[in-house]
Scaffold this active site. Structure first.
Site, PDB file in Angstrom:
ATOM      1  N   ASP A  40       9.448   2.685  -0.753  1.00  0.00           N
ATOM      2  CA  ASP A  40       8.270   3.298   0.205  1.00  0.00           C
ATOM      3  C   ASP A  40       8.675   2.972   1.775  1.00  0.00           C
ATOM      4  OD1 ASP A  40       6.121   4.257   1.819  1.00  0.00           O
ATOM      5  OD2 ASP A  40       4.728   3.405   0.367  1.00  0.00           O
ATOM      6  N   LYS A  42       5.204   9.635   8.366  1.00  0.00           N
ATOM      7  CA  LYS A  42       5.094   9.253   9.792  1.00  0.00           C
ATOM      8  C   LYS A  42       5.887   9.899  10.734  1.00  0.00           C
ATOM      9  CE  LYS A  42       2.012   6.173   8.325  1.00  0.00           C
ATOM     10  NZ  LYS A  42       0.645   6.301   8.446  1.00  0.00           N
ATOM     11  N   TYR A  93       0.938  -1.108   0.056  1.00  0.00           N
ATOM     12  CA  TYR A  93       0.163   0.081  -0.170  1.00  0.00           C
ATOM     13  C   TYR A  93       0.852   1.130  -0.020  1.00  0.00           C
ATOM     14  CZ  TYR A  93      -3.562   3.517   1.502  1.00  0.00           C
ATOM     15  OH  TYR A  93      -4.493   4.547   1.321  1.00  0.00           O
TER      16      TYR A  93
END
Length: 419
Positions: A223, A251, A128
């Site tokens: 990623d 994050k 994802y």
């Protein structure tokens, strides 16, 4: 608000019941609007490496807010955060800040297509990378959780330009390059899969991926929105020693505030406007609140690296959970995976190497377990295909309490239910 939430997984749709609403959080705990406190292993899905609301972040935000919240003009804070990212992340020579991980991955793919003159993207099944249209094909995280194969509104023409290969399958990636010679612009993957639950890379897999992209003339995009600054100061690429061409971050980078970034080699990043012709912009990108929190976070990582202690505490939680599973005779029905402070308890027999493996999980069983844990004061991700996040604010006592609650909850879900 559709479903009453701003992001689908928060709705508890995959585990049933009604979500609680958080009123406050501090350290390793969140408190809901009814005043109930929970040990928190969601941690906003990754940013809170040092727990909720650490003093050094609060101080940085207070100073920044007094000066202003957004200017539409450059600030020194952006430069200072960029310098820290470039110093810590091995592959990053230049960086551009955006507002989310989704913006970062979308921008990195646009840059890769421009740099190579190619259109095709290769992604990993179950990976994802945000809700950009090129990524909503065989995706993990919320799409896997809610059982959605893709998304209406994504043109077939765009989906057709995305090729999907299994994680931990270097031969499948080589086959994709053989099938589409001179068409693949980039391969994007999480070096540590964490949006299908935690699935570590096989030994040699990341190295093989690097070789395949180099032979095929494509760029490799890591990623590291989740793994960046969490597995190590330099992320997964520091831990496993493989350098991508481009890296996406988020994050931990924002210390709990909305931020994303993409970066890589200077020759690639200088293709971005205003130096080059590839356009990407954002009014609030690099805003002073997010960059201040990010500077405070990266400085704390440098001064007080938490990784050895997080590894020790993660290993303790893993050992205690594994012992409880063995005592209950459930070793053949559950699989525990961990990488540092990231952990997933799969409700299926292991090992877990790819999305096909994790999809065997009993999501109904996980839902029973989730609610049983919540009743015992432990908040886990409301989805089987997500990671648990440990923070430096969790104590050994917290971990032991969590393991006791898990043993009671598993007994309730499996042993008592079948009696």
């Amino acid at each position: 608000m559709p479903g009453g939430v701003s992001s689908p997984v928060r709705s508890f749709a995959s585990v049933g019941g009604e979500p609680f609403f958080v009123a406050s959080a501090r350290g390793a705990r969140v408190r809901d609007a009814d005043g109930r406190s929970y040990l928190d292993y969601v941690g906003s899905y990754g940013p809170h490496l040092f727990g909720h609301g650490p003093a050094f972040v609060r101080r940085a935000l207070d100073r920044a807010a007094r000066r202003g919240t957004s200017f539409g003009a450059p600030t020194e804070l952006e430069v200072r955060l960029a310098e820290r990212v470039a110093r810590l992340v091995p592959s990053v020579e230049m960086v551009r800040f955006v507002n989310s991980g989704t913006e970062a991955t979308m921008s990195a793919v646009r840059l890769a297509r421009a740099a190579t003159g190619r259109k095709r993207l290769v992604k990993v099944e179950g990976g994802y990378h945000g809700h950009g249209e090129s990524f909503l094909v065989a995706a993990g995280s919320g799409l896997a959780t809610l059982g959605i194969a893709g998304s209406p509104g994504v043109p077939d023409e765009l989906a057709a330009l995305t090729t999907v290969v299994p994680y931990n399958d270097a031969a499948a990636l080589d086959a994709a390059f053989g099938r589409f010679p001179d068409e693949i612009a980039a391969v994007i993957l999480e070096p540590l899969a964490a949006n299908m639950g935690v699935v570590p890379p096989d030994p040699g897999y990341l190295e093989a991926t690097r070789r395949s992209t180099e032979r095929g003339g494509a760029l490799l995009i890591f990623d590291e929105v989740i793994s960046g600054f969490r597995l190590a100061a330099g992320g997964a690429q520091e831990l496993w020693g493989v350098r991508p061409d481009l890296t996406t971050l988020g994050k931990v980078l924002g210390g709990g505030l909305p931020i994303g970034a993409y970066g890589g080699r200077r020759d690639l990043m200088e293709r971005m406007a205003p130096v080059g012709p590839v356009y990407q912009a954002g009014t609030l990108s690099g805003n002073p609140l997010a960059t201040s929190a990010g500077i405070a976070m990266l400085d704390e990582i440098r001064r007080h690296p938490p990784y050895a202690e997080l590894e020790r505490r993660g290993a303790l939680l893993e050992a205690l959970l594994s012992a409880a599973i063995a005592r209950l005779g459930l070793s053949g029905r559950l699989c525990l995976t961990r990488a540092g402070s990231l952990l997933t308890l799969f409700f299926a027999a292991g090992p877990m190497r790819n999305f096909a493996d994790v999809r065997r999980s009993d999501t109904r069983g996980y839902a029973v377990f989730f609610h049983a844990m919540r009743e015992r004061g432990v908040f886990l991700p409301p989805a089987q295909f997500e990671a648990w996040f440990l923070s430096a604010a969790h104590t050994d006592a917290d971990v032991r309490k969590t393991a006791r609650a898990a043993e009671e909850s598993l007994r309730e879900a499996f042993v008592d239910a079948s009696a």
